[in-house]
Write a protein that holds these residues in place. Sequence first.
Motif, PDB file in Angstrom:
ATOM      1  N   PHE A 125       0.878  -1.172   0.000  1.00  0.00           N
ATOM      2  CA  PHE A 125       0.000   0.000   0.000  1.00  0.00           C
ATOM      3  C   PHE A 125       0.910   1.216   0.000  1.00  0.00           C
ATOM      4  N   GLY A 126       0.653   2.143  -0.892  1.00  0.00           N
ATOM      5  CA  GLY A 126       1.477   3.344  -0.943  1.00  0.00           C
ATOM      6  C   GLY A 126       2.917   3.068  -1.325  1.00  0.00           C
ATOM      7  N   GLY A 127       3.149   2.022  -2.114  1.00  0.00           N
ATOM      8  CA  GLY A 127       4.493   1.707  -2.569  1.00  0.00           C
ATOM      9  C   GLY A 127       5.363   0.976  -1.572  1.00  0.00           C
ATOM     10  N   LYS A 128       4.826   0.653  -0.393  1.00  0.00           N
ATOM     11  CA  LYS A 128       5.567  -0.094   0.631  1.00  0.00           C
ATOM     12  C   LYS A 128       4.839  -1.400   0.900  1.00  0.00           C
ATOM     13  N   ALA A 129       5.606  -2.413   1.269  1.00  0.00           N
ATOM     14  CA  ALA A 129       5.011  -3.730   1.491  1.00  0.00           C
ATOM     15  C   ALA A 129       5.332  -4.265   2.879  1.00  0.00           C
ATOM     16  N   LYS A 130       4.384  -4.980   3.422  1.00  0.00           N
ATOM     17  CA  LYS A 130       4.554  -5.724   4.668  1.00  0.00           C
ATOM     18  C   LYS A 130       4.566  -7.198   4.275  1.00  0.00           C
ATOM     19  N   VAL A 131       5.585  -7.911   4.714  1.00  0.00           N
ATOM     20  CA  VAL A 131       5.761  -9.312   4.336  1.00  0.00           C
ATOM     21  C   VAL A 131       5.491 -10.210   5.545  1.00  0.00           C
ATOM     22  N   PHE A 132       4.860 -11.338   5.271  1.00  0.00           N
ATOM     23  CA  PHE A 132       4.574 -12.341   6.289  1.00  0.00           C
ATOM     24  C   PHE A 132       5.248 -13.649   5.881  1.00  0.00           C
ATOM     25  N   GLU A 133       5.954 -14.273   6.820  1.00  0.00           N
ATOM     26  CA  GLU A 133       6.567 -15.574   6.572  1.00  0.00           C
ATOM     27  C   GLU A 133       5.711 -16.637   7.237  1.00  0.00           C
ATOM     28  N   HIS A 134       5.453 -17.701   6.505  1.00  0.00           N
ATOM     29  CA  HIS A 134       4.614 -18.795   7.006  1.00  0.00           C
ATOM     30  C   HIS A 134       5.359 -20.117   6.873  1.00  0.00           C
ATOM     31  N   ASP A 135       5.090 -21.021   7.791  1.00  0.00           N
ATOM     32  CA  ASP A 135       5.615 -22.382   7.733  1.00  0.00           C
ATOM     33  C   ASP A 135       4.418 -23.311   7.832  1.00  0.00           C
ATOM     34  N   PHE A 136       3.801 -23.585   6.679  1.00  0.00           N
ATOM     35  CA  PHE A 136       2.592 -24.393   6.645  1.00  0.00           C
ATOM     36  C   PHE A 136       2.936 -25.874   6.591  1.00  0.00           C
ATOM     37  N   THR A 137       1.994 -26.699   7.030  1.00  0.00           N
ATOM     38  CA  THR A 137       2.178 -28.144   7.011  1.00  0.00           C
ATOM     39  C   THR A 137       1.036 -28.791   6.236  1.00  0.00           C
ATOM     40  N   GLY A 138       1.268 -30.043   5.868  1.00  0.00           N
ATOM     41  CA  GLY A 138       0.256 -30.791   5.145  1.00  0.00           C
ATOM     42  C   GLY A 138       0.687 -31.063   3.724  1.00  0.00           C
ATOM     43  N   ASP A 139      -0.254 -31.592   2.959  1.00  0.00           N
ATOM     44  CA  ASP A 139       0.047 -31.886   1.565  1.00  0.00           C
ATOM     45  C   ASP A 139      -0.072 -30.616   0.717  1.00  0.00           C
ATOM     46  N   ARG A 140       0.176 -30.780  -0.565  1.00  0.00           N
ATOM     47  CA  ARG A 140       0.182 -29.658  -1.505  1.00  0.00           C
ATOM     48  C   ARG A 140      -1.105 -28.839  -1.441  1.00  0.00           C
ATOM     49  N   ASP A 141      -2.239 -29.512  -1.473  1.00  0.00           N
ATOM     50  CA  ASP A 141      -3.508 -28.792  -1.453  1.00  0.00           C
ATOM     51  C   ASP A 141      -3.712 -28.060  -0.138  1.00  0.00           C
ATOM     52  N   ALA A 142      -3.322 -28.687   0.976  1.00  0.00           N
ATOM     53  CA  ALA A 142      -3.471 -28.049   2.291  1.00  0.00           C
ATOM     54  C   ALA A 142      -2.616 -26.788   2.369  1.00  0.00           C
ATOM     55  N   ILE A 143      -1.393 -26.850   1.852  1.00  0.00           N
ATOM     56  CA  ILE A 143      -0.511 -25.680   1.889  1.00  0.00           C
ATOM     57  C   ILE A 143      -1.077 -24.555   1.021  1.00  0.00           C
ATOM     58  N   ARG A 144      -1.595 -24.892  -0.132  1.00  0.00           N
ATOM     59  CA  ARG A 144      -2.195 -23.874  -1.001  1.00  0.00           C
ATOM     60  C   ARG A 144      -3.430 -23.250  -0.326  1.00  0.00           C
ATOM     61  N   SER A 145      -4.252 -24.078   0.303  1.00  0.00           N
ATOM     62  CA  SER A 145      -5.441 -23.564   1.002  1.00  0.00           C
ATOM     63  C   SER A 145      -5.056 -22.681   2.182  1.00  0.00           C
ATOM     64  N   GLN A 146      -4.059 -23.106   2.954  1.00  0.00           N
ATOM     65  CA  GLN A 146      -3.598 -22.304   4.086  1.00  0.00           C
ATOM     66  C   GLN A 146      -3.045 -20.955   3.616  1.00  0.00           C
ATOM     67  N   THR A 147      -2.416 -20.948   2.450  1.00  0.00           N
ATOM     68  CA  THR A 147      -1.889 -19.694   1.901  1.00  0.00           C
ATOM     69  C   THR A 147      -3.020 -18.734   1.575  1.00  0.00           C
ATOM     70  N   VAL A 148      -4.056 -19.220   0.905  1.00  0.00           N
ATOM     71  CA  VAL A 148      -5.212 -18.373   0.578  1.00  0.00           C
ATOM     72  C   VAL A 148      -5.852 -17.850   1.860  1.00  0.00           C
TER      73      VAL A 148
END
Length: 180
Positions: A125-148
């Motif tokens: 927002f306004g040319g600056k970004a806030k970043v979040f680091e995540h360490d998700f678990t599970g299979d491919r679909d679970a990780i994609r769902s947790q990301t959303v």
Amino acid sequence: MAESELLTIARRIISTCTRLGISLASAESLTGGRFVASLVDVPGASAVVRGGLVTYATDLKASLAGVDADHLEETGPIDPVVAAEMAVGTAVQCVADIGISCTGVAGPDPQDDKPVGLVYTAIAFGGKAKVFEHDFTGDRDAIRSQTVQAMAVNLDEFVGELAFGPEAGQASNAGGDATE
């Protein structure tokens, strides 16, 4: 998180952004457009959602989302700076007030020595970004769902703070550690 809960959060994001008169766009890698799809499931989303970039291939992160190609070459796509530049770049490319992005490893195998489940999301927002680091678990679909889900929760908190002040933000950031 149940699908109905994600829809509730998406409705709140669309409602708050509509009230504020702000637009948003996404740049998604491992989710392949799932996040922006969750937003456009909400009636009235066209007043807020400008679009989304699916930058699944590494080179598209540079050519479409404006990520520095030299940085990509140096770090690979799973990197907090890449997530930040994707968020800023999608806001610029889509002429949106807010950009949101994700890049990470959904699996089944590690990528560029990065473990399965390592995901970076960002909100710009306004040319600056806030970043979040995540360490998700599970299979491919679970990780994609947790990301959303994490993207939705973090964006909901962010626009809530824009609308109502910092005290309106929710206590959780969906398991991510914020860095700026």
